[in-house]
Design a protein around this motif. Sequence first.
Motif, PDB file in Angstrom:
ATOM      1  N   HIS A  43      -5.011  -1.296  -2.239  1.00 49.68           N
ATOM      2  CA  HIS A  43      -4.398  -1.008  -0.780  1.00 49.68           C
ATOM      3  C   HIS A  43      -3.592  -2.167  -0.530  1.00 49.68           C
ATOM      4  O   HIS A  43      -3.933  -3.182  -0.721  1.00 49.68           O
ATOM      5  CB  HIS A  43      -5.472  -0.574   0.267  1.00 49.68           C
ATOM      6  CG  HIS A  43      -6.132  -1.726   0.734  1.00 49.68           C
ATOM      7  ND1 HIS A  43      -7.399  -2.078  -0.082  1.00 49.68           N
ATOM      8  CD2 HIS A  43      -6.235  -2.537   1.721  1.00 49.68           C
ATOM      9  CE1 HIS A  43      -7.960  -3.172   0.584  1.00 49.68           C
ATOM     10  NE2 HIS A  43      -7.292  -3.320   1.815  1.00 49.68           N
ATOM     11  N   CYS A  44      -2.570  -2.114   0.244  1.00 43.47           N
ATOM     12  CA  CYS A  44      -1.338  -2.777   0.737  1.00 43.47           C
ATOM     13  C   CYS A  44      -2.342  -3.643   1.724  1.00 43.47           C
ATOM     14  O   CYS A  44      -2.924  -3.235   2.509  1.00 43.47           O
ATOM     15  CB  CYS A  44      -0.376  -2.304   1.272  1.00 43.47           C
ATOM     16  SG  CYS A  44       0.622  -1.561  -0.084  1.00 43.47           S
ATOM     17  N   THR A 307       3.185  -7.904  -1.970  1.00 41.21           N
ATOM     18  CA  THR A 307       3.166  -6.485  -2.674  1.00 41.21           C
ATOM     19  C   THR A 307       1.876  -5.887  -1.672  1.00 41.21           C
ATOM     20  O   THR A 307       1.854  -4.432  -1.875  1.00 41.21           O
ATOM     21  CB  THR A 307       3.206  -6.166  -4.064  1.00 41.21           C
ATOM     22  OG1 THR A 307       2.244  -6.867  -4.635  1.00 41.21           O
ATOM     23  CG2 THR A 307       4.461  -6.644  -4.565  1.00 41.21           C
ATOM     24  N   ARG A 356       8.757  -2.736  -3.280  1.00 41.19           N
ATOM     25  CA  ARG A 356       8.812  -1.017  -3.705  1.00 41.19           C
ATOM     26  C   ARG A 356       8.256  -0.797  -4.986  1.00 41.19           C
ATOM     27  O   ARG A 356       7.804   0.081  -5.264  1.00 41.19           O
ATOM     28  CB  ARG A 356      10.149  -0.472  -3.341  1.00 41.19           C
ATOM     29  CG  ARG A 356      10.624  -0.933  -2.058  1.00 41.19           C
ATOM     30  CD  ARG A 356      12.172  -0.427  -1.739  1.00 41.19           C
ATOM     31  NE  ARG A 356      12.520  -0.601  -0.227  1.00 41.19           N
ATOM     32  CZ  ARG A 356      13.686  -0.267   0.256  1.00 41.19           C
ATOM     33  NH1 ARG A 356      14.377   0.303  -0.548  1.00 41.19           N
ATOM     34  NH2 ARG A 356      13.892  -0.420   1.537  1.00 41.19           N
ATOM     35  N   ASP A 359       4.681  -0.466  -4.650  1.00 40.08           N
ATOM     36  CA  ASP A 359       4.237   0.819  -4.130  1.00 40.08           C
ATOM     37  C   ASP A 359       4.343   1.942  -5.077  1.00 40.08           C
ATOM     38  O   ASP A 359       3.637   2.848  -4.971  1.00 40.08           O
ATOM     39  CB  ASP A 359       5.212   1.088  -2.749  1.00 40.08           C
ATOM     40  CG  ASP A 359       5.029   0.012  -1.617  1.00 40.08           C
ATOM     41  OD1 ASP A 359       3.947  -0.712  -1.770  1.00 40.08           O
ATOM     42  OD2 ASP A 359       5.767  -0.325  -0.582  1.00 40.08           O
ATOM     43  N   ARG A 360       5.478   2.108  -5.761  1.00 41.79           N
ATOM     44  CA  ARG A 360       5.761   3.077  -6.576  1.00 41.79           C
ATOM     45  C   ARG A 360       4.504   3.343  -7.667  1.00 41.79           C
ATOM     46  O   ARG A 360       4.063   4.225  -7.842  1.00 41.79           O
ATOM     47  CB  ARG A 360       7.121   3.180  -7.302  1.00 41.79           C
ATOM     48  CG  ARG A 360       7.204   4.508  -7.892  1.00 41.79           C
ATOM     49  CD  ARG A 360       8.976   4.368  -8.369  1.00 41.79           C
ATOM     50  NE  ARG A 360       9.526   4.866  -7.453  1.00 41.79           N
ATOM     51  CZ  ARG A 360      10.992   4.816  -7.420  1.00 41.79           C
ATOM     52  NH1 ARG A 360      11.290   4.667  -8.803  1.00 41.79           N
ATOM     53  NH2 ARG A 360      11.718   5.017  -6.480  1.00 41.79           N
TER      54      ARG A 360
END
Length: 738
Positions: A43-44, A307, A356, A359-360
């Motif tokens: 998780h971020c 990230t 990003r 995330d992707r």
Amino acid sequence: MDAARLHIAGYEAAVGPCADTGPEQQQPAPFAPGPDATRLDIHCFDPGKPEPERPDSARPLTGTRRRRTIVITAIGSVAGGLVLWAADPGAFAGLPAAFWVMAVLALIADARPYLVPGRRASAIILPSICFTFAILLAWGGPPALAVQFAAVTVAGVRLRHSVRRTLHLALQHAVALGAASAVAALTSLRIGPEELGIGPEELAIGPSWHDAALTCATAAAWIAARYAAAACVRRWTADSRPRIHRRRGHADLLATASLLLLGPILLVAAVVSPALLPLALLALHAVHRMVRWAGESERAARFDSLTGLPNRRALQAAIAERSPDRRRALLLLDLDRFRTVNDALGHGAGDRLLARVGDRLAAVVPAHDLVVRLGGDEFAVLATRVEGPAAARRIAQHLSEALSRPFPLDGTPVELSASIGIALQSGRRDAGTLLREAEAAMYEAKQRGDQLAVHGPDAAHHSPDRLALLAELRTALRKDPADDGIVLYYQPQIAIATGEVTGVEALLRWCHPRRGTVGPEELLRAAEPTPVMRMLTARVLEEVIIQLAQWCSQGRPLRAAVNVSARDLHAGDIADRVGALLERYAVPAELLQLEITESALMADPHRVLETTTRLSRMGVAISLDDFGTGYSSLQHLRRLPLAEVKIDRSFVLGMATDKGDAAIVRSVVGLAEALGLRAVAEGVEDEATWRLLAAAGCHTAQGWFHARPMPAADLAEWLARYRPVQPRKIDSGKPSKL
């Protein structure tokens, strides 16, 4: 179904089902602190923010489902208390005010439970245990269990746990309290105003050292029983195979022990006045801060700050937790031409793009697999349900498709692609070996111009012997130059028209203590896909420039050519290193020439162009080596700041017998002449080839016909004996000497 769910479905279809996968593993939770300690949570994370509270299942508890969960857990808690009261009504008779204050404070405290990241068996620490442990010591097990059930209900509602998860948590604490109650009963331990007859004026003769020791033993029984119960729950509800857990921080154990041993202190405070008990909330806040700081420190060490993905250390720990009967795959992704984003939009935009990308990848990869940022523009995916190379390739293609969709960045759609190297893990290969294999496969993909490559055990450069050679080379490069066994040989380059020596090419040799002399081909095949290549290039560059300085001091300046790899050019700092060496040893830049290959251009042409342009402006000549054998493109000759092209020996060797090879050599020579470049022919081994090159107008020849590679000392003797000779003229048949 949204795009992320579609991609995950495609990913699962690419991997294929696993026969030994249980129902809970098929639908893993993104973040579920609880009894399963086998999966690293992905998780971020922002170290500057508190840990977000997340539901314990893939579907959040909202609306009707959440209300139903609250009702069921509340009814269960009340039912548990009633069962305890019915079993032992006397234990609940005449409970004093201190008990009720502690019960209320336990419920208040569990409205903010403590979460320890990265752990499952003890990921949730309930601050109420200090109050329930005190109740157990003073008034016995049944009242403590009743309060604990109510507190667990509050914690479950606060964390939005499912009924199942709340029951697991209640079971663990019930077992812990039961074990502690048994130890207290066996040792006749009881600390309380009523039982011990302690009043405020009699506090000086309160519990003894013996009671303190028994209290510690009771707390130890509580902790051991809870860990054992958590392990049993993990075994029953998840995978029964043994796991390998690395030792981590003990913030959870320290916090649990602190809370339990706070219980007797609360009893002493209750003797003075129950009004002092709420002050314990300050101590609980301090414990909460300790757990949080420990968790943030652990997350900062295991997660990438940009990230929010796990980092290399987390990947190594996950690889170490391997199952002996399941194959896994490590997919290493290196973004192609990422530097163009930094150059065009700035480093801030590049950082946002990396976030990003992370995330992707995290969105399209299911939770049972691990997404990692290794550093820079490198990411990795540890796939845990892979049965062979075909499945790993399907996963890589799935990831590539996910990255192929444009990334909107400051109103500009940015197109990205990645080169993917795949290494399969089976048996006992450690994290370092698996990472090296995946990295080697990734660079192989870049060199071939392919999107992905699989590290295969049947390839020669993937053999254990080659890996051992690489490790020995790394060790040698860390020694002093006089002791590493690395030597340079120099092969003369001859101007065909005049017969003069125009320069030399530096060729690497390694005098291995056991293997003997290791040639440059074997060395480069082992080192080029790894960071060892940069160490080797630095070692060679310094020795060559030192040799150039010696030749200059002896009044015999020679130009020396050195091969550099794709890794050196992509690093971007080779121009700075070359400039510093030339300045340190006072060597003119025009005496150094760097040879690059076409495969280095394919991986990142923009970066190579920038690096070679800087070197050319310094005065260092650039040569395109092995021209015609790689991904040849005329735009390389047009765009790069080249001084010469080297015709590969595979064409030169066949000139005298193969008309096609002869035609190719003549075409390359003519093209070089038209562009104002020198044409150098490698592999000139006989007079016939020399004469054909002269007729074609080739500028320079290099090969055994003139001289073999030799050490610098032997080269000096050869130069003293050498006399320039012109090629035999075609029309007269007589040689011409200068």
